[in-house]
Design a protein around this motif. Structure first.
Motif, PDB file in Angstrom:
ATOM      1  N   TRP A   1       0.830  -1.213   0.000  1.00  0.00           N
ATOM      2  CA  TRP A   1       0.000   0.000   0.000  1.00  0.00           C
ATOM      3  C   TRP A   1       0.864   1.262   0.000  1.00  0.00           C
ATOM      4  CZ3 TRP A   1      -3.762  -2.448   4.013  1.00  0.00           C
ATOM      5  CH2 TRP A   1      -4.838  -3.048   3.350  1.00  0.00           C
ATOM      6  N   GLY A   2       1.999   1.207   0.689  1.00  0.00           N
ATOM      7  CA  GLY A   2       2.861   2.380   0.746  1.00  0.00           C
ATOM      8  C   GLY A   2       3.518   2.715  -0.581  1.00  0.00           C
ATOM      9  N   LEU A   3       3.799   1.682  -1.390  1.00  0.00           N
ATOM     10  CA  LEU A   3       4.455   1.892  -2.679  1.00  0.00           C
ATOM     11  C   LEU A   3       3.471   2.010  -3.838  1.00  0.00           C
ATOM     12  CD1 LEU A   3       7.451  -0.608  -2.294  1.00  0.00           C
ATOM     13  CD2 LEU A   3       7.454   1.875  -1.945  1.00  0.00           C
ATOM     14  N   LEU A   4       2.168   1.863  -3.554  1.00  0.00           N
ATOM     15  CA  LEU A   4       1.155   1.928  -4.609  1.00  0.00           C
ATOM     16  C   LEU A   4       1.180   3.231  -5.412  1.00  0.00           C
ATOM     17  CD1 LEU A   4      -1.101   0.267  -5.874  1.00  0.00           C
ATOM     18  CD2 LEU A   4      -2.681   1.211  -4.173  1.00  0.00           C
ATOM     19  N   PRO A   5       1.524   4.384  -4.801  1.00  0.00           N
ATOM     20  CA  PRO A   5       1.588   5.615  -5.605  1.00  0.00           C
ATOM     21  C   PRO A   5       2.508   5.512  -6.820  1.00  0.00           C
ATOM     22  CG  PRO A   5       1.664   6.169  -3.281  1.00  0.00           C
ATOM     23  CD  PRO A   5       1.741   4.668  -3.370  1.00  0.00           C
ATOM     24  N   ILE A   6       3.527   4.676  -6.739  1.00  0.00           N
ATOM     25  CA  ILE A   6       4.453   4.537  -7.874  1.00  0.00           C
ATOM     26  C   ILE A   6       3.699   4.054  -9.113  1.00  0.00           C
ATOM     27  CG2 ILE A   6       6.459   3.275  -8.734  1.00  0.00           C
ATOM     28  CD1 ILE A   6       7.497   3.195  -5.861  1.00  0.00           C
ATOM     29  N   LEU A   7       2.757   3.118  -8.909  1.00  0.00           N
ATOM     30  CA  LEU A   7       1.966   2.592 -10.030  1.00  0.00           C
ATOM     31  C   LEU A   7       1.110   3.691 -10.649  1.00  0.00           C
ATOM     32  CD1 LEU A   7       1.092   0.038 -11.644  1.00  0.00           C
ATOM     33  CD2 LEU A   7      -0.779  -0.203  -9.998  1.00  0.00           C
ATOM     34  N   PHE A   8       0.488   4.500  -9.803  1.00  0.00           N
ATOM     35  CA  PHE A   8      -0.384   5.561 -10.308  1.00  0.00           C
ATOM     36  C   PHE A   8       0.421   6.665 -10.995  1.00  0.00           C
ATOM     37  CE2 PHE A   8      -3.171   4.242  -6.506  1.00  0.00           C
ATOM     38  CZ  PHE A   8      -3.727   3.218  -7.244  1.00  0.00           C
ATOM     39  N   ILE A   9       1.582   6.990 -10.442  1.00  0.00           N
ATOM     40  CA  ILE A   9       2.452   7.984 -11.081  1.00  0.00           C
ATOM     41  C   ILE A   9       2.899   7.475 -12.453  1.00  0.00           C
ATOM     42  CG2 ILE A   9       4.701   9.128 -10.926  1.00  0.00           C
ATOM     43  CD1 ILE A   9       4.304   9.156  -7.853  1.00  0.00           C
ATOM     44  N   TRP A  10       3.210   6.195 -12.518  1.00  0.00           N
ATOM     45  CA  TRP A  10       3.620   5.577 -13.782  1.00  0.00           C
ATOM     46  C   TRP A  10       2.497   5.684 -14.819  1.00  0.00           C
ATOM     47  CZ3 TRP A  10       5.239  -0.308 -14.182  1.00  0.00           C
ATOM     48  CH2 TRP A  10       5.859  -0.514 -15.424  1.00  0.00           C
ATOM     49  N   ALA A  11       1.268   5.330 -14.404  1.00  0.00           N
ATOM     50  CA  ALA A  11       0.126   5.405 -15.321  1.00  0.00           C
ATOM     51  C   ALA A  11      -0.129   6.841 -15.771  1.00  0.00           C
ATOM     52  CB  ALA A  11      -1.119   4.837 -14.640  1.00  0.00           C
ATOM     53  N   ASP A  12       0.016   7.785 -14.845  1.00  0.00           N
ATOM     54  CA  ASP A  12      -0.177   9.193 -15.179  1.00  0.00           C
ATOM     55  C   ASP A  12       0.845   9.654 -16.218  1.00  0.00           C
ATOM     56  OD1 ASP A  12      -1.195  12.023 -14.562  1.00  0.00           O
ATOM     57  OD2 ASP A  12       0.923  12.198 -14.009  1.00  0.00           O
ATOM     58  N   ARG A  13       2.089   9.237 -16.071  1.00  0.00           N
ATOM     59  CA  ARG A  13       3.135   9.638 -17.013  1.00  0.00           C
ATOM     60  C   ARG A  13       2.970   8.975 -18.377  1.00  0.00           C
ATOM     61  NH1 ARG A  13       8.399   9.787 -12.871  1.00  0.00           N
ATOM     62  NH2 ARG A  13       7.664  11.617 -11.701  1.00  0.00           N
ATOM     63  N   LEU A  14       2.202   7.874 -18.411  1.00  0.00           N
ATOM     64  CA  LEU A  14       1.902   7.226 -19.686  1.00  0.00           C
ATOM     65  C   LEU A  14       0.659   7.810 -20.344  1.00  0.00           C
ATOM     66  CD1 LEU A  14       2.668   3.491 -18.776  1.00  0.00           C
ATOM     67  CD2 LEU A  14       3.980   4.965 -20.308  1.00  0.00           C
ATOM     68  N   GLY A  15       0.061   8.820 -19.698  1.00  0.00           N
ATOM     69  CA  GLY A  15      -1.048   9.534 -20.312  1.00  0.00           C
ATOM     70  C   GLY A  15      -2.418   9.262 -19.747  1.00  0.00           C
ATOM     71  N   ALA A  16      -2.542   8.390 -18.753  1.00  0.00           N
ATOM     72  CA  ALA A  16      -3.844   8.084 -18.173  1.00  0.00           C
ATOM     73  C   ALA A  16      -4.268   9.176 -17.204  1.00  0.00           C
ATOM     74  CB  ALA A  16      -3.804   6.734 -17.458  1.00  0.00           C
ATOM     75  N   SER A  17      -5.539   9.541 -17.252  1.00  0.00           N
ATOM     76  CA  SER A  17      -6.066  10.506 -16.288  1.00  0.00           C
ATOM     77  C   SER A  17      -6.362   9.791 -14.973  1.00  0.00           C
ATOM     78  CB  SER A  17      -7.345  11.155 -16.817  1.00  0.00           C
ATOM     79  OG  SER A  17      -8.381  10.192 -16.916  1.00  0.00           O
ATOM     80  N   ALA A  18      -6.526  10.570 -13.917  1.00  0.00           N
ATOM     81  CA  ALA A  18      -6.781   9.981 -12.601  1.00  0.00           C
ATOM     82  C   ALA A  18      -8.062   9.150 -12.600  1.00  0.00           C
ATOM     83  CB  ALA A  18      -6.862  11.088 -11.542  1.00  0.00           C
ATOM     84  N   MET A  19      -9.126   9.663 -13.227  1.00  0.00           N
ATOM     85  CA  MET A  19     -10.396   8.948 -13.201  1.00  0.00           C
ATOM     86  C   MET A  19     -10.346   7.699 -14.080  1.00  0.00           C
ATOM     87  SD  MET A  19     -11.984  10.381 -10.912  1.00  0.00           S
ATOM     88  CE  MET A  19     -13.385   9.281 -11.059  1.00  0.00           C
ATOM     89  N   GLU A  20      -9.550   7.726 -15.158  1.00  0.00           N
ATOM     90  CA  GLU A  20      -9.405   6.509 -15.949  1.00  0.00           C
ATOM     91  C   GLU A  20      -8.670   5.445 -15.138  1.00  0.00           C
ATOM     92  OE1 GLU A  20      -8.008   4.930 -20.373  1.00  0.00           O
ATOM     93  OE2 GLU A  20      -7.265   6.872 -19.654  1.00  0.00           O
TER      94      GLU A  20
END
Length: 302
Positions: A27-46
């Protein structure tokens, strides 16, 4: 957490401790996955939509492995109503969290999860007439000062931190009242949320704004939102049935500490006043942990 009674593990069995540490580290490292997705162009809601969609099949597998398939047929209406509310609260929590991480506010998100156990203590006193001891009152006061300083440092109301803390606290209160296993409850929540999530993902794709399916890497990262949601819960459910809640309470601060470190590592602003505000939060956490440890030792002696 689950309501089933399972014999505690023998002292030599370290698997519950390992599972608990792995869960909170995950859970503590989960932000890395979301940051990665964001940098690949995904929006937060997607990211949130595909997290729900891909969590559903993993939640089904988890329920089948746990042998809880029959529980779904026996859920009373009031439990389903409670899970409808808990699904709404966890959707709010996930949305705020993913948006915060993708917006460079991971440190603010970590503050919300530092506050959560202290807020749970306050909610227990207000809603369930539970007594708050002296260390608890000191911890809550220190946390309140820390939140006030955080808002001053940010120049705005710390709605991200408080929104996460209150939504997750509310989620915990509702799930406490719903007599259902953790795995079964998550499956029902995902089933409730998957329809609006699928509709949103379908609309996003046809509007030309979605990135899922446009490239293998971004599709894989978004799909990983499913197991990253369900696997830590399975580890937590396993550990919670075999470890004292006090021990779980100590270990739960691994997650926001790692989130804080991810935020710092990714270059989020950390002014002296903001750092000072976290000193109050950490002091409150320390007082909370000392009080919990003293209570645990007193119970063991008794």
């Amino acid at each position: 957490m689950t309501d089933s009674l399972v014999a505690p593990a023998v002292p030599s069995d370290r698997s519950p401790l390992i599972a608990s540490i792995a869960c909170f580290t995950f859970w503590g490292l989960l932000p890395i996955l979301f940051i990665w997705a964001d940098r690949l162009g995904a929006s937060a809601m997607e990211i949130v939509a595909w997290r729900v969609i891909w969590a559903l099949p993993w939640a089904i597998v988890l329920v089948l492995v746990a042998g809880q398939g029959g529980h779904l047929r026996r859920l009373p209406r009031h439990t389903l109503a409670a899970l409808l509310l808990s699904a709404a609260l966890i959707a709010v929590n996930w949305s705020i969290y993913v948006w915060a991480v993708c917006s460079g506010r991971t440190i603010s998100a970590s503050l919300g999860y530092y506050l959560n156990p202290l807020l749970n203590m306050a909610a227990g006193a207000v809603l369930f007439k539970e007594r708050i001891d002296r260390p608890g009152r000191i911890a809550i006061a220190l946390a309140a000062v820390g939140v006030a300083l955080q808002g001053w440092a940010l120049g705005e109301f710390p709605w991200v931190s408080l929104g996460l803390a209150f939504s997750f606290c509310g989620y915990g209160i509702v799930r406490k009242s719903a007599v259902v296993e953790a795995q079964t409850g998550l499956l029902v929540e995902c089933a409730i949320l998957v329809i609006p999530a699928a509709i949103y993902a379908f609309w996003l794709h046809h509007a030309g704004h979605g990135v899922f399916g446009t490239a293998p890497m971004v599709s894989l990262v978004l799909a990983l939102g499913g197991p990253s949601t369900v696997i830590p819960l399975a580890l937590f459910a396993f550990a919670a049935r075999r470890m004292p809640l006090t021990a779980i309470g100590f270990l739960q601060f691994i997650a926001p500490t790692l989130q804080f470190m991810v935020g710092v590592e990714t270059g989020e602003a950390m002014s002296p006043l903001r750092a000072f505000s976290f000193l109050f939060i950490w002091a409150g956490v320390l007082v909370f942990l000392v009080g919990a440890w003293q209570k645990f030792r007193a119970q063991r002696r008794a």
